[in-house]
Design a protein around this motif. Sequence first.
Motif, short mmCIF file in Angstrom:
data_model
loop_
_atom_site.label_atom_id
_atom_site.label_comp_id
_atom_site.label_asym_id
_atom_site.label_seq_id
_atom_site.Cartn_x
_atom_site.Cartn_y
_atom_site.Cartn_z
N ASP A 1 -13.35 -27.86 -27.88
CA ASP A 1 -14.46 -28.51 -28.57
C ASP A 1 -15.68 -27.58 -28.41
N VAL A 2 -16.86 -28.09 -28.51
CA VAL A 2 -18.05 -27.24 -28.43
C VAL A 2 -18.19 -26.60 -27.04
N LEU A 3 -18.18 -27.40 -25.99
CA LEU A 3 -18.37 -26.87 -24.64
C LEU A 3 -17.21 -27.17 -23.70
N SER A 4 -16.35 -28.08 -24.08
CA SER A 4 -15.29 -28.49 -23.17
C SER A 4 -14.06 -28.90 -23.99
N SER A 5 -13.23 -29.72 -23.41
CA SER A 5 -12.05 -30.26 -24.09
C SER A 5 -11.75 -31.63 -23.52
N ASP A 6 -10.96 -32.40 -24.26
CA ASP A 6 -10.52 -33.73 -23.83
C ASP A 6 -8.99 -33.69 -23.70
N PRO A 7 -8.49 -33.13 -22.58
CA PRO A 7 -7.05 -32.85 -22.50
C PRO A 7 -6.17 -34.05 -22.16
N TYR A 8 -4.94 -33.97 -22.67
CA TYR A 8 -3.86 -34.86 -22.27
C TYR A 8 -2.56 -34.07 -22.35
N VAL A 9 -1.53 -34.56 -21.67
CA VAL A 9 -0.26 -33.86 -21.58
C VAL A 9 0.83 -34.68 -22.27
N THR B 1 8.25 -33.71 -23.38
CA THR B 1 9.35 -33.98 -24.32
C THR B 1 10.66 -33.54 -23.69
N LEU B 2 11.63 -34.43 -23.71
CA LEU B 2 12.99 -34.13 -23.24
C LEU B 2 13.95 -34.74 -24.24
N GLY B 3 14.65 -33.88 -24.98
CA GLY B 3 15.51 -34.38 -26.05
C GLY B 3 14.67 -35.12 -27.08
N GLN B 4 15.03 -36.38 -27.34
CA GLN B 4 14.30 -37.19 -28.33
C GLN B 4 13.16 -38.00 -27.71
N GLN B 5 12.99 -37.91 -26.40
CA GLN B 5 11.99 -38.73 -25.72
C GLN B 5 10.67 -37.99 -25.56
N ARG B 6 9.60 -38.77 -25.65
CA ARG B 6 8.25 -38.23 -25.42
C ARG B 6 7.52 -39.19 -24.49
N ALA B 7 6.71 -38.61 -23.61
CA ALA B 7 5.84 -39.42 -22.74
C ALA B 7 4.50 -38.70 -22.69
N GLN B 8 3.43 -39.46 -22.53
CA GLN B 8 2.09 -38.89 -22.64
C GLN B 8 1.17 -39.45 -21.56
N THR B 9 0.31 -38.57 -21.03
CA THR B 9 -0.69 -39.00 -20.05
C THR B 9 -1.90 -39.58 -20.77
N ALA B 10 -2.82 -40.09 -19.98
CA ALA B 10 -4.11 -40.52 -20.50
C ALA B 10 -4.94 -39.29 -20.86
N VAL B 11 -5.94 -39.49 -21.71
CA VAL B 11 -6.88 -38.43 -22.08
C VAL B 11 -7.99 -38.40 -21.03
N ILE B 12 -8.35 -37.20 -20.57
CA ILE B 12 -9.48 -37.06 -19.66
C ILE B 12 -10.60 -36.37 -20.43
N LYS B 13 -11.72 -37.07 -20.54
CA LYS B 13 -12.84 -36.59 -21.36
C LYS B 13 -13.57 -35.42 -20.72
N SER B 14 -13.91 -34.43 -21.54
CA SER B 14 -14.79 -33.32 -21.17
C SER B 14 -14.47 -32.71 -19.81
N ASP B 15 -13.23 -32.21 -19.65
CA ASP B 15 -12.83 -31.64 -18.37
C ASP B 15 -11.83 -30.50 -18.59
N LEU B 16 -12.18 -29.31 -18.12
CA LEU B 16 -11.28 -28.16 -18.22
C LEU B 16 -10.41 -28.00 -16.98
N ASN B 17 -10.65 -28.84 -15.95
CA ASN B 17 -9.84 -28.87 -14.73
C ASN B 17 -9.47 -30.33 -14.42
N PRO B 18 -8.77 -30.98 -15.36
CA PRO B 18 -8.51 -32.42 -15.22
C PRO B 18 -7.51 -32.71 -14.10
#
Length: 162
Positions: free
Chosen positions: A22-30, A33-50
């Motif tokens: 983004d402009v100064l940071s990012s809002d990362p999440y992970v 994926t394994l085969g057909q399955q997907r799992a996702q973490t929460a989004v952490i706002k404005s953090d480059l070392n979440p």
Amino acid sequence: MVEFIGILNVKVIKGTNLEVRDVLSSDPYVVLTLGQQRAQTAVIKSDLNPVWNEELKLSVPQNYGALKVQVFDQDVLSSNDIMGEADVDLQPMITAATAFGDPDLLADMQIGKWLHSNDNALIRDSTINIIDGKVKQEVSLKLQNVESGGIDLELEWIPLAQ
């Protein structure tokens, strides 16, 4: 029908030196994926070392491939940007766990190792251990296809009863 051989418990610990999307940071999440399955973490706002410290579970099919790890930047007005990716080879851990049998019966010890090489995203060698009757592996990955960024995971293998 897909036959499952176990459960992979993945603790997404943290990201380090992620890229600005983004402009100064990012809002990362992970996304895992394994085969057909997907799992996702929460989004952490404005953090480059979440720090997530979030556990995700995936069923492991008999014909499993690599665990795909992708880091994204959440964008509200446009599509989410990729912030890097890496693959985790599950074979060393599953092979070691299968070879040693019931971890509940064994003392804490190292049972295997996934070696850092130019062909994988490992930052350093990753040992596979039995800790308190559980098969665990700590993995530090350098994100691929980006200038910088890494991610730390802890994997736990839970075999399904045969």
